[in-house]
Structure formats: C-alpha cells, structure tokens
Design a protein around this motif. Structure first.
Motif, PDB file in Angstrom:
ATOM      1  N   CYS A   1       0.491  -1.433   0.114  1.00  0.00           N
ATOM      2  CA  CYS A   1      -0.144   0.323  -0.110  1.00  0.00           C
ATOM      3  C   CYS A   1       1.100   0.776  -0.021  1.00  0.00           C
ATOM      4  O   CYS A   1       1.683   1.311   0.908  1.00  0.00           O
ATOM      5  CB  CYS A   1      -0.673   0.158   1.040  1.00  0.00           C
ATOM      6  N   SER A   2       0.191   2.356  -1.226  1.00  0.00           N
ATOM      7  CA  SER A   2       0.981   3.367  -1.214  1.00  0.00           C
ATOM      8  C   SER A   2       0.516   4.548  -0.364  1.00  0.00           C
ATOM      9  O   SER A   2       1.119   5.327   0.230  1.00  0.00           O
ATOM     10  CB  SER A   2       1.308   3.946  -2.385  1.00  0.00           C
ATOM     11  N   LYS A   3      -0.232   4.352   0.837  1.00  0.00           N
ATOM     12  CA  LYS A   3      -0.708   5.156   1.619  1.00  0.00           C
ATOM     13  C   LYS A   3       0.247   5.715   3.108  1.00  0.00           C
ATOM     14  O   LYS A   3       0.414   4.498   3.894  1.00  0.00           O
ATOM     15  CB  LYS A   3      -2.271   4.884   2.322  1.00  0.00           C
ATOM     16  N   GLN A   4       0.192   6.310   3.683  1.00  0.00           N
ATOM     17  CA  GLN A   4       1.375   6.385   4.614  1.00  0.00           C
ATOM     18  C   GLN A   4       0.617   6.393   5.710  1.00  0.00           C
ATOM     19  O   GLN A   4       0.724   5.584   6.582  1.00  0.00           O
ATOM     20  CB  GLN A   4       1.659   8.356   4.737  1.00  0.00           C
TER      21      GLN A   4
ATOM     22  N   CYS B   1      -1.942   4.003   6.367  1.00  0.00           N
ATOM     23  CA  CYS B   1      -1.377   2.296   5.946  1.00  0.00           C
ATOM     24  C   CYS B   1       0.836   1.955   6.215  1.00  0.00           C
ATOM     25  O   CYS B   1      -0.346   0.458   7.238  1.00  0.00           O
ATOM     26  CB  CYS B   1      -0.938   1.443   5.013  1.00  0.00           C
TER      27      CYS B   1
ATOM     28  N   CYS C   1      -2.805   5.937  -7.366  1.00  0.00           N
ATOM     29  CA  CYS C   1      -1.975   6.098  -6.347  1.00  0.00           C
ATOM     30  C   CYS C   1      -1.865   4.559  -6.063  1.00  0.00           C
ATOM     31  O   CYS C   1      -0.488   5.080  -5.284  1.00  0.00           O
ATOM     32  CB  CYS C   1      -3.179   7.577  -4.964  1.00  0.00           C
TER      33      CYS C   1
ATOM     34  N   GLY D   1      -3.026   3.254  -3.230  1.00  0.00           N
ATOM     35  CA  GLY D   1      -3.597   3.160  -1.988  1.00  0.00           C
ATOM     36  C   GLY D   1      -4.932   1.893  -2.093  1.00  0.00           C
ATOM     37  O   GLY D   1      -6.032   1.645  -3.067  1.00  0.00           O
TER      38      GLY D   1
ATOM     39  N   CYS E   1      -9.505   6.355  -5.919  1.00  0.00           N
ATOM     40  CA  CYS E   1      -9.794   6.277  -4.226  1.00  0.00           C
ATOM     41  C   CYS E   1     -10.247   7.983  -4.505  1.00  0.00           C
ATOM     42  O   CYS E   1     -10.407   8.657  -5.599  1.00  0.00           O
ATOM     43  CB  CYS E   1      -8.413   6.677  -3.101  1.00  0.00           C
TER      44      CYS E   1
ATOM     45  N   ASP F   1      -9.844  10.572  -3.159  1.00  0.00           N
ATOM     46  CA  ASP F   1      -8.773  11.770  -3.780  1.00  0.00           C
ATOM     47  C   ASP F   1      -8.540  12.233  -5.197  1.00  0.00           C
ATOM     48  O   ASP F   1      -8.469  13.064  -4.895  1.00  0.00           O
ATOM     49  CB  ASP F   1      -7.481  11.741  -2.879  1.00  0.00           C
TER      50      ASP F   1
END
Length: 339
Positions: A240-243, A245, A267, A269, A286, A288
C-alpha cells in the motif's frame, strides 16, 4: 564451449557496429545554395548510434526508411540484444515472427520481454530459448498461451551450464500453483541477500501496471509473483502506498493481491468501500484521486490517466466527453434521423 567464452561483451558489439557502419565525420555546408544543389546523402551518423536504444516498433520502422538504415538494422547485432515486444505489436506476434526477430541476436540475446503476447506458445518460447541460452531477464506477463509447465521448462533451460536467470516476470500466466512457484525458485537460485534486499523494495499497483517501464530497472524482483497472504493464491502481491497504512499494526495488514484488496489506479493505495469511485474505463479510484481528475461534461465521470486518451474533446467547453456518452449521443441522433 564454456559459458565464460560464449558470454557476449556489449562494448565489443558497439565497436563492431561502428566499424560496420563506417562512420565518418560529416562535411560542413557553407551556404543555403549548396544545400539545395547537393544530392541526397546517407542519414546522419547519429541515427545509427541511436538504433540500439529504439523500441522494437520504431526499430522495424527505421528499416524501411532507406537502404543504409535497412542494412544497419538487419546486420547490426547491438539493437537486438534486448528485445521488448509491447503494444501495438504484441497482439500480432506469433511463434514464427518471434523466432525471426530473435534470430537477429545470433544467440546473444540477454533480455526478452513479451508483454501480453497471447499468441506465443510453449513450443515457440522453447525454440527461442534453445537458440539464446544466455538470457538473463525474461518477462512474459500476460502471455496466456503459455502454461506453467512451459515456463518451468524455459527456466530449466536457462539455468543449465551454471547460467543464472536473474529476473522472471510471469504475472498473468494461468494456473500457477505453489508447487510451480517452489520449482521456479529452486531454478532461479535466489540467495538470501538478494531476497532481503527485495523485501525493502515495495511493489505498488499503479506502477506495476506499466510493465515496459519496469523492464530495465535495477531493483526488479527476481520473480514478480508470490503467495498472497489473504487468499493463498500465486499472484502479484502489492504493498500500500498510503502513509497511514504503513504505520498500521500489524505491518502490511492491507498487503495482498488485487482480487483481495481493491486499489486505486492512480495512487496505488487501498480503497475503503465508502471512498471507492468507478472510472469510465472501469478502473477503481479513491475519492482523493477522483476529485483531482477532469470529468466528463455530461455524466461527470472520469478516466484514469492511463486511459485519458479515450475521451473526445468537447467543442463547446474545455472539458471532454467520455466514449460512453459519445456513443449514446450518436445513437440518439441516428434514431432521430431515421424517424
């Protein structure tokens, strides 16, 4: 003959190419009149040096420009050491055409990338490998005409005589099991230091979608598939690319294949059900990323950036009209005309 004596030196290939092309400095032209009066000349020598860096489609196109370029493409071995077949040639590539293309490397092929080449069979791939036993990087993602056993036989052949296949990408080949994966790992001879290094390199969904971009990366994983921690199937497993997570406990709780964890095409995520948005191209986004992308003037839906060229520009505004709305409009106009 031993492997060390047969391995091809790319520097030697470059020198051979330049000798064969007989590159000479071009003479300067003093005036515009002399340019107009001068007879057609051979292509600039820089074009010959650029041949080795051209994609396959452009390389084949250069071979029909003039006799000099045709001879350089057909006789020079350097442009054929790394063969990458992607759109628009991949759907037309057959076993016979592949054999003809790879034969130009004279057995010195080092990289073979067949991206979604659905017409390539086990027998065709095996014939190419028998003629080019020193391939170090083999990319065959989406080659649905290949079977797991055919892939194993290819890897076995490339592992003979102490030769090591460094990279193998097989995502999209059907019916690969855990037993097949273990067999492939044993032939790839992955050492612990390389595996530990690869663990520090995450695989992100939105980047892995663009296979040609990954072909020449130094930090490519030796094999692109593994056992998914969620469904236990052999597939590509994405991080996952989300910070947010990345800081979760336990670690990698949203790590898994695309079938288990929906991911944003922009992205990479993970997407929760309440923030999931569908694009016109059927990719998931997503909320965003959806807000940042341009929308269709009629239905307010969007494309991901990879498929943005599918929409047509609107004549009445700066936006676009998606292909679905365009089709519906044409259908309505046709019905009104017939009535």
């Amino acid at each position: 003959m031993e492997t060390a004596n047969v391995e091809y030196n790319e520097q030697e290939a470059m020198e051979t190419s330049m000798k064969m092309m007989s590159i000479r400095p071009s003479s300067s032209i003093s005036s515009v009149d002399s340019i107009n009066e001068e007879e057609p000349r051979p292509p600039h020598e820089a074009l010959f040096l650029a041949l080795a860096y051209l994609p396959l489609f452009e390389l084949l196109a250069m071979s029909v420009v003039c006799l000099s370029l045709r001879d350089a493409v057909n006789k020079d071995i350097l442009p054929w050491l790394n063969i990458i077949v992607d759109r628009p040639l991949n759907r037309r590539l057959s076993d016979e055409i592949l054999m003809k293309i790879t034969s130009k490397a004279n057995g010195r092929l080092t990289t073979l990338a067949l991206i979604n080449c659905v017409r390539i069979t086990n027998a065709g791939l095996q014939r190419v490998i028998e003629k080019n036993p020193f391939i170090k990087k083999l990319y065959i993602p989406g080659c649905t005409g290949l079977s797991p056993q055919g892939v194993i036989e290819a890897v076995e052949k490339l592992s003979e005589n102490d030769h090591t296949l460094e990279i193998l990408h097989i995502s999209g080949v059907y019916n690969i099991t855990k037993e097949h994966l273990r067999t492939l790992h044993s032939h790839l001879k992955l050492n612990s230091s390389r595996q530990n290094e690869q663990k520090r390199q995450p695989i992100l969904y939105h980047k892995a979608r663009h296979y040609p971009v990954l072909v020449n990366r130094e930090n490519d994983h030796s094999i692109d598939v593994e056992i998914c921690p969620s469904c236990s199937e052999v597939r590509m497993v994405f991080d996952c690319s989300k910070q947010l997570c990345k800081g979760k406990l336990p670690a990698h709780c949203c790590r898994g294949c695309y079938h288990c964890i929906p991911r944003c095409a922009e992205c990479g995520g993970c997407i929760q059900p309440e923030e999931m948005e569908d694009a016109v191209c059927n990719d998931m986004l997503c909320s965003d990323c959806w807000l940042q992308l341009p929308k269709c003037n009629l239905c307010n839906r969007t494309y991901c950036r990879q498929h943005a060229n599918l929409g047509s520009n609107s004549s009445c505004s700066s936006g676009f009209i998606c292909d679905i709305c365009q089709y519906q409009n044409q259908k309505c106009y046709s019905e009104e005309f017939l009535n």
